[in-house]
Design a protein around this motif. Sequence first.
Motif, mmCIF file in Angstrom:
data_model
loop_
_atom_site.group_PDB
_atom_site.id
_atom_site.type_symbol
_atom_site.label_atom_id
_atom_site.label_comp_id
_atom_site.label_asym_id
_atom_site.label_seq_id
_atom_site.Cartn_x
_atom_site.Cartn_y
_atom_site.Cartn_z
ATOM 1 N N SER A 114 -4.464 -55.208 38.795
ATOM 2 C CA SER A 114 -4.041 -56.195 39.801
ATOM 3 C C SER A 114 -5.276 -56.880 40.409
ATOM 4 O O SER A 114 -6.188 -56.208 40.915
ATOM 5 C CB SER A 114 -3.181 -55.497 40.856
ATOM 6 O OG SER A 114 -3.750 -55.560 42.097
ATOM 7 N N LEU A 115 -5.295 -58.198 40.332
ATOM 8 C CA LEU A 115 -6.483 -58.955 40.759
ATOM 9 C C LEU A 115 -6.280 -59.547 42.151
ATOM 10 O O LEU A 115 -5.441 -60.436 42.335
ATOM 11 C CB LEU A 115 -6.779 -60.091 39.769
ATOM 12 C CG LEU A 115 -7.179 -59.686 38.354
ATOM 13 C CD1 LEU A 115 -7.255 -60.913 37.467
ATOM 14 C CD2 LEU A 115 -8.512 -58.959 38.342
ATOM 15 N N GLU A 116 -7.045 -59.027 43.137
ATOM 16 C CA GLU A 116 -6.978 -59.617 44.477
ATOM 17 C C GLU A 116 -8.109 -60.631 44.611
ATOM 18 O O GLU A 116 -9.146 -60.489 43.963
ATOM 19 C CB GLU A 116 -7.136 -58.527 45.532
ATOM 20 C CG GLU A 116 -5.890 -57.659 45.655
ATOM 21 C CD GLU A 116 -6.143 -56.409 46.463
ATOM 22 O OE1 GLU A 116 -7.123 -56.380 47.225
ATOM 23 O OE2 GLU A 116 -5.356 -55.458 46.303
ATOM 24 N N GLN A 117 -7.906 -61.599 45.527
ATOM 25 C CA GLN A 117 -8.876 -62.695 45.656
ATOM 26 C C GLN A 117 -10.282 -62.174 45.998
ATOM 27 O O GLN A 117 -11.280 -62.612 45.407
ATOM 28 C CB GLN A 117 -8.407 -63.658 46.735
ATOM 29 C CG GLN A 117 -9.129 -64.985 46.653
ATOM 30 C CD GLN A 117 -8.750 -65.893 47.813
ATOM 31 O OE1 GLN A 117 -7.980 -65.515 48.691
ATOM 32 N NE2 GLN A 117 -9.289 -67.081 47.802
ATOM 33 N N SER A 118 -10.349 -61.210 46.937
ATOM 34 C CA SER A 118 -11.667 -60.706 47.347
ATOM 35 C C SER A 118 -12.356 -59.987 46.175
ATOM 36 O O SER A 118 -13.569 -60.090 45.996
ATOM 37 C CB SER A 118 -11.531 -59.762 48.536
ATOM 38 O OG SER A 118 -10.802 -58.624 48.158
ATOM 39 N N PHE A 119 -11.561 -59.291 45.352
ATOM 40 C CA PHE A 119 -12.139 -58.608 44.193
ATOM 41 C C PHE A 119 -12.705 -59.623 43.198
ATOM 42 O O PHE A 119 -13.818 -59.458 42.692
ATOM 43 C CB PHE A 119 -11.090 -57.717 43.501
ATOM 44 C CG PHE A 119 -11.625 -57.050 42.264
ATOM 45 C CD1 PHE A 119 -12.301 -55.848 42.349
ATOM 46 C CD2 PHE A 119 -11.504 -57.655 41.016
ATOM 47 C CE1 PHE A 119 -12.841 -55.250 41.216
ATOM 48 C CE2 PHE A 119 -12.036 -57.070 39.883
ATOM 49 C CZ PHE A 119 -12.701 -55.853 39.986
ATOM 50 N N VAL A 120 -11.922 -60.685 42.956
ATOM 51 C CA VAL A 120 -12.344 -61.714 41.983
ATOM 52 C C VAL A 120 -13.687 -62.324 42.411
ATOM 53 O O VAL A 120 -14.612 -62.454 41.605
ATOM 54 C CB VAL A 120 -11.252 -62.806 41.845
ATOM 55 C CG1 VAL A 120 -11.757 -63.983 41.014
ATOM 56 C CG2 VAL A 120 -10.011 -62.219 41.202
ATOM 57 N N ILE A 121 -13.792 -62.653 43.721
ATOM 58 C CA ILE A 121 -15.030 -63.277 44.216
ATOM 59 C C ILE A 121 -16.210 -62.311 44.079
ATOM 60 O O ILE A 121 -17.275 -62.666 43.561
ATOM 61 C CB ILE A 121 -14.864 -63.730 45.689
ATOM 62 C CG1 ILE A 121 -13.823 -64.846 45.744
ATOM 63 C CG2 ILE A 121 -16.186 -64.210 46.280
ATOM 64 C CD1 ILE A 121 -13.347 -65.203 47.135
ATOM 65 N N LYS A 122 -15.995 -61.054 44.487
ATOM 66 C CA LYS A 122 -17.069 -60.065 44.392
ATOM 67 C C LYS A 122 -17.471 -59.830 42.931
ATOM 68 O O LYS A 122 -18.644 -59.707 42.605
ATOM 69 C CB LYS A 122 -16.614 -58.730 45.009
ATOM 70 C CG LYS A 122 -16.655 -58.707 46.523
ATOM 71 C CD LYS A 122 -16.179 -57.353 46.979
ATOM 72 C CE LYS A 122 -16.076 -57.252 48.476
ATOM 73 N NZ LYS A 122 -15.528 -55.953 48.900
ATOM 74 N N PHE A 123 -16.478 -59.776 42.062
ATOM 75 C CA PHE A 123 -16.741 -59.523 40.640
ATOM 76 C C PHE A 123 -17.609 -60.642 40.046
ATOM 77 O O PHE A 123 -18.619 -60.382 39.400
ATOM 78 C CB PHE A 123 -15.411 -59.421 39.880
ATOM 79 C CG PHE A 123 -15.582 -59.202 38.403
ATOM 80 C CD1 PHE A 123 -15.855 -57.936 37.907
ATOM 81 C CD2 PHE A 123 -15.498 -60.258 37.509
ATOM 82 C CE1 PHE A 123 -16.033 -57.734 36.546
ATOM 83 C CE2 PHE A 123 -15.679 -60.058 36.152
ATOM 84 C CZ PHE A 123 -15.941 -58.796 35.677
#
Lengths: 184, 188
Positions: A114-123
């Motif tokens: 599951s991709l959350e917005q904050s995870f995507v940016i950090k990744f």
Amino acid sequence: MKIMWKIIRESIKVLIIASVLSSIGGFALKSIEEKLIVLLPFIIALPSLNALVGDFGIIVTSKFTTFLYERHVKNLKHSQFVKHLFKDIFPIALISALYLSALVLFASYIKGFSLEQSFVIKFILVILISVMVLFLIIFLVAIIGGYRVYKKNQDPDDILIPITTSIADLGTMIVFSLLILFMF
Amino acid sequence: MRIVGKSKKRILDKDIKEIFSAEIISITLSIFAGILLVVVIEKLYLIPALLILLPGFLELKGNIAGSLSARLGTALHTKKIKPEIKFTSFIKQNILADLFLTIVVSLVLGLIAYGVTYIIFKISNPEIILVSLIAALLAMIVLVPLTFFSSFWLFKHHYDPDDIMGPYVTHIGDVISILSLLLVVMLL
């Protein structure tokens, strides 16, 4: 057998040092083992990121070596070739890093992560910073090291490629592990 | 990247195109290596030393096949060799040197992984030395001929092997290395 022994003689020491350095990278990886299992996209990204940074070491070294042998580079400081090489390859490294991030996130989504917005940016930030920092280090090592090795009548291909790829490897593991530790 | 007079820009553009396309294709392919790693990661955790071995093992093919492709690129550009698959002395000696280096370096990697796991984690797992040696040899048996064929094919078709072979060898090498590692772990 002259060529064979020359390759072995020039490569063996540096390859063994590279192996030791990579094993230190393995430690870094082992230290974030638990986080790594939870963060699926990072496992998917690991081989590609490692290879991506190493690629630029091989590309810069092999192109620079060919030009040294063809006697196109006489003065390192004022070499137009080196400037052009950097200007051409650095944007490719950044675009490749962005493409890699997008592809890994897509693959993770398909695998059910599951991709959350904050995870995507950090990744994306982790991948971009890793590639930028390591590219700059590798470029400097390949050019300055390649020039010195060539001046000593040794083949930069044999010596600099293991060095730059092991810097890429060790560096990727360390920068990657540190960024994951700080950001997640 | 020949910086010569009027043709400079065109040749630079060609280089950028070659490097960029090689990277994009290679990254796409190597995502499979990542997905494969996700599939086998549980097996890798079962053997404690394998995670320590992994970075060096993945790097091995880049170091050896990458250097080989760069040497071939330089030899082709400087007309030291022709882009033909003939067992000339140059080719034979490059293959022998790469095999020798693969055996020595994979043994060193296996010994380091074994030593570290034994000293720090108090686990004795000598199998890891064999895993490293056999998997590295398997990977290189596929990768070395592939490097020769691809470099010659690219040069013959007016591409610069220096631009393309680096990404190609490392990313294809990742897939081959993880597959050979998985195969050996399953067999032993």
